[in-house]
Design a protein around this motif. Structure first.
Motif, PDB file in Angstrom:
ATOM      1  N   GLN A  16     -15.288   0.138  -1.817  1.00  0.00           N
ATOM      2  CA  GLN A  16     -14.691   1.307  -1.946  1.00  0.00           C
ATOM      3  C   GLN A  16     -13.384   1.242  -1.899  1.00  0.00           C
ATOM      4  O   GLN A  16     -12.553   1.747  -2.906  1.00  0.00           O
ATOM      5  N   ASP A  17     -12.754   0.624  -0.895  1.00  0.00           N
ATOM      6  CA  ASP A  17     -11.411   0.511  -0.595  1.00  0.00           C
ATOM      7  C   ASP A  17     -10.678  -0.369  -1.817  1.00  0.00           C
ATOM      8  O   ASP A  17      -9.669   0.133  -2.242  1.00  0.00           O
ATOM      9  N   LEU A  18     -11.164  -1.377  -2.207  1.00  0.00           N
ATOM     10  CA  LEU A  18     -10.613  -2.139  -3.107  1.00  0.00           C
ATOM     11  C   LEU A  18     -10.776  -1.361  -4.479  1.00  0.00           C
ATOM     12  O   LEU A  18      -9.685  -1.401  -5.327  1.00  0.00           O
ATOM     13  N   HIS A  19     -11.698  -0.813  -4.724  1.00  0.00           N
ATOM     14  CA  HIS A  19     -11.880   0.028  -6.036  1.00  0.00           C
ATOM     15  C   HIS A  19     -10.602   1.241  -6.170  1.00  0.00           C
ATOM     16  O   HIS A  19     -10.115   1.281  -6.975  1.00  0.00           O
ATOM     17  N   ALA A  20     -10.351   1.735  -4.966  1.00  0.00           N
ATOM     18  CA  ALA A  20      -9.670   2.648  -4.760  1.00  0.00           C
ATOM     19  C   ALA A  20      -8.342   2.509  -5.152  1.00  0.00           C
ATOM     20  O   ALA A  20      -7.258   2.861  -5.713  1.00  0.00           O
ATOM     21  N   ALA A  21      -7.862   1.130  -4.501  1.00  0.00           N
ATOM     22  CA  ALA A  21      -6.911   0.481  -4.750  1.00  0.00           C
ATOM     23  C   ALA A  21      -6.348   0.424  -6.332  1.00  0.00           C
ATOM     24  O   ALA A  21      -5.329   0.367  -6.815  1.00  0.00           O
ATOM     25  N   LYS A  22      -7.611  -0.079  -6.833  1.00  0.00           N
ATOM     26  CA  LYS A  22      -7.261  -0.398  -8.368  1.00  0.00           C
ATOM     27  C   LYS A  22      -6.987   0.692  -9.134  1.00  0.00           C
ATOM     28  O   LYS A  22      -6.152   0.815 -10.056  1.00  0.00           O
ATOM     29  N   LEU A  71      -5.207   4.031   1.558  1.00  0.00           N
ATOM     30  CA  LEU A  71      -4.034   4.349   2.555  1.00  0.00           C
ATOM     31  C   LEU A  71      -3.040   3.236   2.337  1.00  0.00           C
ATOM     32  O   LEU A  71      -1.810   3.603   2.238  1.00  0.00           O
ATOM     33  N   TRP A  72      -3.488   1.949   2.401  1.00  0.00           N
ATOM     34  CA  TRP A  72      -2.644   1.012   2.373  1.00  0.00           C
ATOM     35  C   TRP A  72      -1.947   0.862   0.867  1.00  0.00           C
ATOM     36  O   TRP A  72      -0.730   0.717   0.896  1.00  0.00           O
ATOM     37  N   MET A  73      -2.714   0.895   0.067  1.00  0.00           N
ATOM     38  CA  MET A  73      -2.434   0.908  -1.407  1.00  0.00           C
ATOM     39  C   MET A  73      -1.013   1.988  -1.590  1.00  0.00           C
ATOM     40  O   MET A  73       0.081   1.848  -2.325  1.00  0.00           O
ATOM     41  N   ALA A  74      -1.562   3.193  -1.186  1.00  0.00           N
ATOM     42  CA  ALA A  74      -0.520   4.162  -1.412  1.00  0.00           C
ATOM     43  C   ALA A  74       0.505   4.243  -0.886  1.00  0.00           C
ATOM     44  O   ALA A  74       1.619   4.523  -1.384  1.00  0.00           O
ATOM     45  N   GLY A  75       0.715   3.513   0.347  1.00  0.00           N
ATOM     46  CA  GLY A  75       1.912   3.145   1.316  1.00  0.00           C
ATOM     47  C   GLY A  75       2.814   2.403   0.446  1.00  0.00           C
ATOM     48  O   GLY A  75       3.961   2.405   0.044  1.00  0.00           O
ATOM     49  N   ILE A  76       1.900   1.227  -0.041  1.00  0.00           N
ATOM     50  CA  ILE A  76       2.859   0.191  -1.055  1.00  0.00           C
ATOM     51  C   ILE A  76       3.547   0.686  -2.174  1.00  0.00           C
ATOM     52  O   ILE A  76       4.548   0.267  -2.325  1.00  0.00           O
ATOM     53  N   ALA A 107      -2.115  -7.660   0.165  1.00  0.00           N
ATOM     54  CA  ALA A 107      -3.150  -6.760   0.919  1.00  0.00           C
ATOM     55  C   ALA A 107      -4.409  -6.868   0.414  1.00  0.00           C
ATOM     56  O   ALA A 107      -5.516  -6.805   0.795  1.00  0.00           O
ATOM     57  N   GLU A 108      -4.122  -6.788  -1.179  1.00  0.00           N
ATOM     58  CA  GLU A 108      -5.463  -6.900  -2.004  1.00  0.00           C
ATOM     59  C   GLU A 108      -6.312  -8.147  -1.554  1.00  0.00           C
ATOM     60  O   GLU A 108      -7.615  -8.271  -1.613  1.00  0.00           O
ATOM     61  N   ILE A 109      -5.554  -9.139  -1.607  1.00  0.00           N
ATOM     62  CA  ILE A 109      -6.341 -10.598  -1.164  1.00  0.00           C
ATOM     63  C   ILE A 109      -6.910 -10.777   0.105  1.00  0.00           C
ATOM     64  O   ILE A 109      -8.023 -11.294   0.296  1.00  0.00           O
TER      65      ILE A 109
END
Length: 171
Positions: A16-22, A71-76, A107-109
């Motif tokens: 879910q976290d990876l999908h949300a980042a995408k 949260l991490w992708m939002a910050g990036i 972060a994604e890797i």
């Protein structure tokens, strides 16, 4: 907030976290295109298309991919937005944006590797293969961004060496 109590639940949360980042990249990367130089803008367009394809790949794996905001992708991406506003257009802005985008790749890797390991533990080859394919694309994308960084800085020699190749103090 409930606590994760099993590897299966942790894998689900990781997916879910990876999908949300995408999904977040699909929404927010287009905002950066007009702030970047021509070569970086083209890479950002490719990144947005890749993120959409990777999100669809996750969705096709038969898992409930909908989850909370990443949260991490939002910050990036907030960092990239700030770079786009706070650096003069041109080479320096592009260097800063490449750095922000590469943070996202790393972060994604790393997050993908967690999901891949959990999928292997669970013998879930379907989701493991999906996340592995996305990870492989992220590594290739990071290399393209790294090459652009070298071009933008005029550095043609290898400057990124493994730690063992660095000189030690006094020797």
């Amino acid at each position: 907030m409930t606590q994760t109590a099993s590897a299966a639940s942790l894998l689900h949360a990781a997916v879910q976290d990876l999908h949300a980042a995408k999904r977040m990249q699909v929404e927010r990367l287009p905002e950066l295109v007009d702030t970047a130089g021509e070569k970086l803008a083209a890479l950002i367009v490719q990144e947005g298309a890749r993120a959409a394809a990777q999100a669809a790949r996750i969705e096709s794996a038969g898992v409930d991919a909908a989850g909370p905001r990443n949260l991490w992708m939002a910050g990036i991406l907030d960092d990239a937005d700030r770079d786009a506003r706070s650096h003069e257009a041109g080479r320096l802005r592009d260097i800063a944006l490449v750095g922000a985008l590469r943070k996202g790749k790393v972060a994604e890797i790393v997050s993908s590797e967690t999901a891949i390991a959990l999928a292997a533990e669970m013998d879930d080859a379907a989701i493991g293969d999906v996340i592995q394919a996305n990870r492989d694309e992220e590594i290739a994308s990071d290399r393209a961004l790294q090459a652009l960084l070298s071009e933008l800085t005029g550095i043609s020699r290898p400057v990124f060496r493994p730690p063992a190749d660095r000189p030690t103090r006094g020797g």
